[in-house]
Structure formats: structure tokens, C-alpha cells
Design a protein around this motif. Sequence first.
Motif, PDB file in Angstrom:
ATOM      1  N   GLY A 315      -2.024  -9.388  -2.163  1.00 37.52           N
ATOM      2  CA  GLY A 315      -1.706  -8.152  -3.095  1.00 37.52           C
ATOM      3  C   GLY A 315      -2.980  -7.500  -4.041  1.00 37.52           C
ATOM      4  O   GLY A 315      -2.769  -6.209  -3.967  1.00 37.52           O
ATOM      5  N   LEU A 316      -3.564  -8.240  -4.250  1.00 39.18           N
ATOM      6  CA  LEU A 316      -4.430  -7.942  -5.431  1.00 39.18           C
ATOM      7  C   LEU A 316      -5.334  -7.498  -4.478  1.00 39.18           C
ATOM      8  O   LEU A 316      -5.996  -6.110  -4.938  1.00 39.18           O
ATOM      9  N   MET A 317      -5.864  -7.462  -3.292  1.00 40.27           N
ATOM     10  CA  MET A 317      -6.149  -7.676  -2.293  1.00 40.27           C
ATOM     11  C   MET A 317      -6.752  -5.880  -1.939  1.00 40.27           C
ATOM     12  O   MET A 317      -7.305  -5.319  -1.542  1.00 40.27           O
ATOM     13  N   TRP A 360      -4.460 -21.983   3.591  1.00 40.13           N
ATOM     14  CA  TRP A 360      -5.946 -21.271   3.411  1.00 40.13           C
ATOM     15  C   TRP A 360      -5.848 -20.907   4.251  1.00 40.13           C
ATOM     16  O   TRP A 360      -6.192 -20.049   4.180  1.00 40.13           O
ATOM     17  N   GLY A 361      -5.821 -21.366   5.512  1.00 38.34           N
ATOM     18  CA  GLY A 361      -5.708 -20.161   6.395  1.00 38.34           C
ATOM     19  C   GLY A 361      -4.796 -19.272   6.593  1.00 38.34           C
ATOM     20  O   GLY A 361      -4.917 -17.357   6.794  1.00 38.34           O
ATOM     21  N   LEU A 362      -3.202 -19.230   6.193  1.00 38.42           N
ATOM     22  CA  LEU A 362      -2.416 -18.440   6.408  1.00 38.42           C
ATOM     23  C   LEU A 362      -3.053 -17.266   4.992  1.00 38.42           C
ATOM     24  O   LEU A 362      -2.935 -15.861   5.009  1.00 38.42           O
ATOM     25  N   SER A 366      -3.489 -13.284   5.471  1.00 36.37           N
ATOM     26  CA  SER A 366      -2.634 -12.178   4.607  1.00 36.37           C
ATOM     27  C   SER A 366      -3.691 -11.552   4.121  1.00 36.37           C
ATOM     28  O   SER A 366      -3.376 -10.425   3.411  1.00 36.37           O
ATOM     29  N   CYS A 367      -4.614 -11.769   3.713  1.00 32.32           N
ATOM     30  CA  CYS A 367      -6.274 -11.154   2.440  1.00 32.32           C
ATOM     31  C   CYS A 367      -6.560 -10.307   3.738  1.00 32.32           C
ATOM     32  O   CYS A 367      -6.625  -8.913   3.162  1.00 32.32           O
ATOM     33  N   ILE A 368      -7.004 -10.864   4.878  1.00 29.88           N
ATOM     34  CA  ILE A 368      -7.402  -9.740   6.044  1.00 29.88           C
ATOM     35  C   ILE A 368      -6.293  -8.374   5.920  1.00 29.88           C
ATOM     36  O   ILE A 368      -6.865  -7.090   6.354  1.00 29.88           O
ATOM     37  N   THR A 370      -3.858  -6.900   4.137  1.00 29.29           N
ATOM     38  CA  THR A 370      -3.535  -6.438   3.283  1.00 29.29           C
ATOM     39  C   THR A 370      -4.405  -5.916   2.794  1.00 29.29           C
ATOM     40  O   THR A 370      -4.622  -4.489   2.292  1.00 29.29           O
ATOM     41  N   ILE A 371      -6.349  -5.851   2.928  1.00 27.33           N
ATOM     42  CA  ILE A 371      -7.031  -5.412   2.906  1.00 27.33           C
ATOM     43  C   ILE A 371      -6.602  -4.438   3.993  1.00 27.33           C
ATOM     44  O   ILE A 371      -7.123  -3.349   4.171  1.00 27.33           O
ATOM     45  N   GLY A 372      -6.609  -3.882   5.228  1.00 30.37           N
ATOM     46  CA  GLY A 372      -6.433  -3.188   5.739  1.00 30.37           C
ATOM     47  C   GLY A 372      -4.886  -2.393   6.101  1.00 30.37           C
ATOM     48  O   GLY A 372      -5.521  -0.921   6.144  1.00 30.37           O
ATOM     49  N   VAL A 373      -4.218  -2.846   5.182  1.00 29.85           N
ATOM     50  CA  VAL A 373      -2.985  -1.821   4.896  1.00 29.85           C
ATOM     51  C   VAL A 373      -3.025  -1.031   3.035  1.00 29.85           C
ATOM     52  O   VAL A 373      -3.217   0.149   3.447  1.00 29.85           O
ATOM     53  N   GLY A 374      -4.396  -1.726   2.713  1.00 29.92           N
ATOM     54  CA  GLY A 374      -4.657  -1.118   1.505  1.00 29.92           C
ATOM     55  C   GLY A 374      -5.196  -0.036   1.770  1.00 29.92           C
ATOM     56  O   GLY A 374      -5.658   1.593   1.503  1.00 29.92           O
ATOM     57  N   PHE A 375      -6.469  -0.168   3.125  1.00 28.58           N
ATOM     58  CA  PHE A 375      -7.337   1.184   3.763  1.00 28.58           C
ATOM     59  C   PHE A 375      -6.233   1.869   4.077  1.00 28.58           C
ATOM     60  O   PHE A 375      -6.483   3.644   4.165  1.00 28.58           O
TER      61      PHE A 375
END
Length: 479
Positions: A315-317, A360-362, A366-368, A370-375
Motif C-alpha cells: 500500500g505504501l508503494m 518475501w516472494g509474495l 504484491s509490491c509490483i 500495487t505499483i501498477g495500480v498506483g500508476f
Amino acid sequence: MDDPTSTGRPNGIVTVMAVAGIVASLTQTLVVPLIGQLPTILSTSASNASWVITVTLLAGAVTTPVMGRLGDLYGKRRMMLICAIPLILGCVVCALAGSLTPMIIGRGLQGMGMGMIPLGISALRDLLPPDRLGPSIALMSSSMGIGGALGLPIAAAVAEYASWRALFWSTAALGVLVAALIWLLVPATPARTAGRLDVAGALGLGTGLVCLLLGVSKGADWGWSSGTTLGMLGAAVLVLLVWGWWELRSGDPLVDLRVTARPQVLLTNLASIVVGFSMYAQSLIVMQILQLPAATGYGLGQSMLAAGLWMAPSGLMMMLVSPVGARLSAARSPKVTLIVGSLIMAAGYGSSMVLIGSTWGLLIVSCICTIGVGFAYGAMPALIMGAVPRSETAAANSFNTLMRSIGTTVSAAVVGLVLAQMTTRFGTHTLPSEAGFRTGMLIGCGAALVAAAVTVALPSRQAKHAAAHAESPAPAARH
């Protein structure tokens, strides 16, 4: 009407709007840690307890378009303050609840507060100088993900170490804080159009949406071929067709379908449905894999609190990448940003085929995603506002938010159906299989690619100038 001449400091306005979005979205994930305890807490069945989540979705979907239209008619700041009232009241009702009925009423009231987010995004167009608008819209849009991601670990910690009622009391206090900040720091916004609320249109859209979302969200419980589910979906189609006929003939429509049919608006809304679908799939799957017992061979054995903490960075990403997305939109166009965001989401889902076996993989997956979602979430309001007149900014943004909600609802139904069909036995329990989780992630990947394909079809010339149109000086308000 609100006074359109008020001024305020941009930094303070943006901060207040972002906090309002975080608190509104926080209410959506507030009860997730309590799902297993709700039947005991409320002395009811698990099926009945699921309405505590469903009713929030329904209330938000039905009231958000109405709040958007009222924001255009009477001022967006005024309607944000009005949205805060049911949010706060709903938290108090839930905190005092001892049975199912008041809890459902309270959660329904909380859902009505979701209109605050599209109203806030639309208000930024009235309140900020052009050079601040793009980054601010992106940050406000990302607040939905931030609130959802932070809500899980916070709610889990409070539920584990304190009374569950403290969740609602603390959220009520946050709602009061947000209302006070809006009242003190956000200038009044002008009413952008004359007219009246289309009450018949609001009732028609609300009825159609309730039938549609109930059929989709409760289909698994009722049976997809049951008379109730098919009746709900059939009624939704009929009511929404009649509603569309009415809106096209109304002098003051709730949603101007002629504007909505413009290629840029129509395709952006279609992309929003698919982005919402893709975004929600990974959050459903990752949370389950993290909490399943390690003895299954693919579960990671995390507690609810630990699982929430593993998901919080994602979420922070969204907040961290929002200014990057805004700069990309300014340099190339919101269309490019939405395509890039969708492709990043697809890459995140694709990486899960390799990374799904570790915490760590998950986290990376999830970060990748949500980065896309942020864009994507930052680009969609810019595309919408670049294609609609100022008099319909709030209504159009609210309708776009509704499209995302429909996408997440359909995602929950589809992924839930896949996981229910692809199962394995673990002792006396039937659990979703690893193949089921992988299939769900691939469906999310496919949805993200569809979103990119839909966005490619956007008119390039219009999309290129969307941000510029959204930032153009405001005309005088009509009275």
C-alpha cells in the motif's frame, strides 16, 4: 451554495484530502480480521455474518454516484462533510452493536462515506493551481490502496490485543478528525451546475446496482444456477436498461450517458472495471496463501497480524509511485501512464509463478502489482476529467469509482469460484489448492493485459491533452 472565492494553501488541502481518502478506504478492510469471530460476536451464522461486508459494498456503490451529482449541484466540500456524517455515525453504531442488525446498519452507513474519495479528487480541480493538480490527483487516488493496506495490520493488531469495539471507536475518532480538517483547512468549492437531483434516476440506478452486486457477490452462497441468483441478475439487466432509457430523456440526469459514451470516458470506465478486477485478485489470493498452514506444502503459516504486516508495504508503494505516475502523465499523457500501470500489474502477476512459494516472494509480487495500480489509479481521474465539462466532474469521477467497485466485486466472485472448484484435502478440511491459487493469479495477469489493450484503443489526441484540459482555468459557476 458554497462560496467559490475561498482560497487555501495547496499543501494543506492535498494532505487533508489524502487523509480523508485513507480513512474512508480504511473502513472497507476494518472487519477483515474479525471475519472468523463475527458469528460468535453477533450470535449468528457465518452466512448471515458475511452481510457485514456485503452491505458496505452495496451502500458505497449505490450512494457514490448520488453524492457525486450532489457535489456538482451544491459544492464538493459541502458533500464531503455530509459524507463524513454517516461514516462517523456508522462507526459508533458498530461499536455499540451486540447483534447482527445494528452491525449491518452501521456498516451500511460506513459504506456511504466512500463517496468522499471521488468528491475529493474532483474538488482538487477547483482548488489547486494547474501545476499541482496532476501529482495531487495521483496521491489522492493512491489513498484508497494505502488505507486498505494499512487497515489490515492495524485492525488485526487491535482485534488481537484489544476489544474489537476499539476498532470502530478509533475509526469514529478519525472520521471526526477528518471532518474537522475539511471544515478548517479546505476552502469552499463552487457549485458547478444548476438543476436538481434526478431522484427517479438515483432510485433506478440504486435498484439495478443492488440486484447486480447481490447476484454477483452472493451467487456462490445461493448457487449460480439458483432462481434467486438468476432472478437478481435478470432484474439488474432489466432495471438498468430502463434506467438508461430514463437518463437519456431526463433534463437533469444523474449520469449524463451521452458524455459517458464519449470514447475517452467509455474506454476509461471499461479499463477501470478490468483494473479493479485485476487489483483485487492478488489481494484475495496473497492473504490466503500467507495464512494457510505450512504443512500444506504451499501455505506460509502466518498469523493474521503477520500477514497484514507482509502486505502493508504494498500500500505504501502506491503513495511512493504516485508522483512518478503524475510526471509520466504530464510528459507523455495519462493514457501512457494507464498502459504502463496495467503492464506493470501483469508483470507482477507473472512473477508470482516463480515467487509464490515464500513470504518475501509474495511481498515482491504484491509490491509490483500495487505499483501498477498506483500508476493506473492516478491516470484514470485525469482521463475522465480531461473529457467531461467542469459541471459534471464529481458525477463523472463518482461513476468511474463505481466502475472500479464493480470490477472488484466481479473479481471476488470469479476468484472465489476458481478457488472453490480447485481444492485439496488437508486433514478434515477442504482448502484451495496451489493450482487454484496459480490459476487465480494468471486470471489477474490476463485481466491486466486486457486493461492495457482497452487503454491502447483510447483516442490518442484526446488522451494526450487530458491533463491539460483537466487543469484549465475554471469558468464562473452558474447560479
